[in-house]
Design an enzyme around this catalytic site. Structure first.
Site, short mmCIF file in Angstrom:
data_model
loop_
_atom_site.label_atom_id
_atom_site.label_comp_id
_atom_site.label_asym_id
_atom_site.label_seq_id
_atom_site.Cartn_x
_atom_site.Cartn_y
_atom_site.Cartn_z
N SER A 142 0.84 -1.20 0.00
CA SER A 142 0.00 0.00 0.00
C SER A 142 0.88 1.25 0.00
O SER A 142 1.69 1.45 -0.91
CB SER A 142 -0.95 -0.05 1.20
OG SER A 142 -2.03 0.83 1.04
N ASP B 282 -9.35 -6.34 -3.92
CA ASP B 282 -8.87 -5.14 -3.24
C ASP B 282 -9.86 -4.00 -3.47
O ASP B 282 -10.10 -3.59 -4.61
CB ASP B 282 -7.49 -4.76 -3.77
CG ASP B 282 -6.77 -3.75 -2.90
OD1 ASP B 282 -7.44 -2.97 -2.20
OD2 ASP B 282 -5.53 -3.75 -2.92
N HIS C 234 -7.07 -6.41 0.18
CA HIS C 234 -5.96 -5.46 0.24
C HIS C 234 -4.75 -6.02 0.98
O HIS C 234 -3.67 -5.43 0.90
CB HIS C 234 -6.43 -4.17 0.91
CG HIS C 234 -5.48 -3.02 0.77
ND1 HIS C 234 -5.04 -2.54 -0.45
CD2 HIS C 234 -4.85 -2.26 1.72
CE1 HIS C 234 -4.21 -1.52 -0.25
NE2 HIS C 234 -4.07 -1.35 1.05
#
Length: 323
Positions: free
Chosen positions: A106, A239, A267
């Protein structure tokens, strides 16, 4: 790669050091090529807890809490990608490691790319997991959190949202359903914002990379540089924070990169399927040679790109003049 360490013999530890007067906490274990695991926003090194022992069987895994996150210092300061990348460089040097493979999740993916851009000679490979910095799209809740006054809103809703999250998880379990890693990690991350310093560091970090329109940072114009950097793009197809389409587009623009998607993951593929995640990363390490970029070869890459742009310039001018 070094011979694997049996899981039963593996010792993982949480350690601390100080950089520029600030505390940096990190998880570490294993021996072999260095893997630097970089977590996302409102998260910490615990996001790697499920997969770190599996990685550390074949590598030296180091998972720091980024400045402003987890048990690391949260004093006011610079939380830009460049500053975070520099902190990782300094941590590696202090721990006695010249080079590493960066595994970024991320926000950590954006930090990893910034690290590779600033310190290519210290970067052996890139593993980008559900990475930021590869497109504008991002979850609307993160966009909303960048608005003025959001700190007051977060502080006011901490109690009710945390209680609602606990009740929701309890209800899901009573129904015999599985609490998804995404739900669990978001709840854990939100809980880290209970103190004012934590909220301030979170918002400073978020606003450095996101505004209400979406992600502010986009590395797309520099992805051609990955021709000299072994790169693995790893995404969960489910995600809802940063869509897998970002990974597919990036793969088309990163020469020699490979893309792996987990059909049932969201995610956090490293939590959702840690065994497959670790196996994929370790296979990538075994099948690729570390980057051998030097300052000189980096300069050649940039000069070649400039020459390509000049070669195309007359075509662009002709196209404009014909309109």
């Amino acid at each position: 790669m070094t011979a694997p360490t049996p899981l039963r013999d593996l010792e993982l530890g949480r350690e601390e050091t100080r950089l520029h007067g600030r505390r940096i906490s990190y998880l570490t274990g294993g021996e072999g090529p260095v893997l630097l695991l970089v977590h996302g926003i409102a998260s910490d090194s615990e996001a790697w807890r499920a997969s770190l022992p599996l990685l550390a069987c074949r590598a030296r895994a180091i998972a720091p809490d980024l400045p402003g996150h987890g048990a690391s210092g949260k004093a006011p300061g610079d939380y830009s990608l460049g500053s975070l990348a520099s902190a990782l460089r300094d941590l590696l040097v202090k721990l006695g490691h010249e080079r590493a493979t960066l595994v970024g999740h991320s926000l950590g993916g954006g930090v990893a790319m910034q690290f590779a851009y600033m310190f290519p000679e210290r970067t052996e490979r890139l593993v980008l997991v559900s990475s930021g910095g590869l497109g504008r799209s991002v979850n609307p809740l993160l966009r909303a959190a960048t608005l003025p006054g959001s700190e007051l809103m977060i502080a006011a809703t901490m109690g009710p949202i945390t209680a609602l999250g606990r009740a929701g998880r309890a209800t899901v379990r009573r129904l015999g359903l599985r609490v998804t890693p995404d739900l669990g990690e978001f709840g854990r991350g939100f809980a880290t914002l209970a103190d004012r310093e934590g909220r301030s560091a979170f918002l400073d970090t978020l606003r450095a990379v996101v505004n209400f329109s979406g992600q502010r940072i986009d590395a797309s114009d520099r992805l051609y540089l990955a021709a000299a950097m072994p790169t693995l793009l790893l995404w969960g197809e489910r995600d809802r924070i940063i869509p897998a389409a970002h990974g597919r587009r990036a793969g088309q623009r990163m020469p020699g990169s490979r893309l792996v998607t987990f059909g049932d993951s969201g995610h956090f593929p490293q939590i959702d399927d840690p065994h497959r995640f670790a196996a994929t990363v370790l296979e990538f390490l075994e099948e690729t040679e570390p980057s051998a970029i030097t300052r000189e070869s980096w300069g050649e890459l940039l000069r070649d790109a400039a020459d390509d742009e000049r070669d195309r310039a007359p075509e662009h001018l002709a196209a404009r003049s014909s309109r």
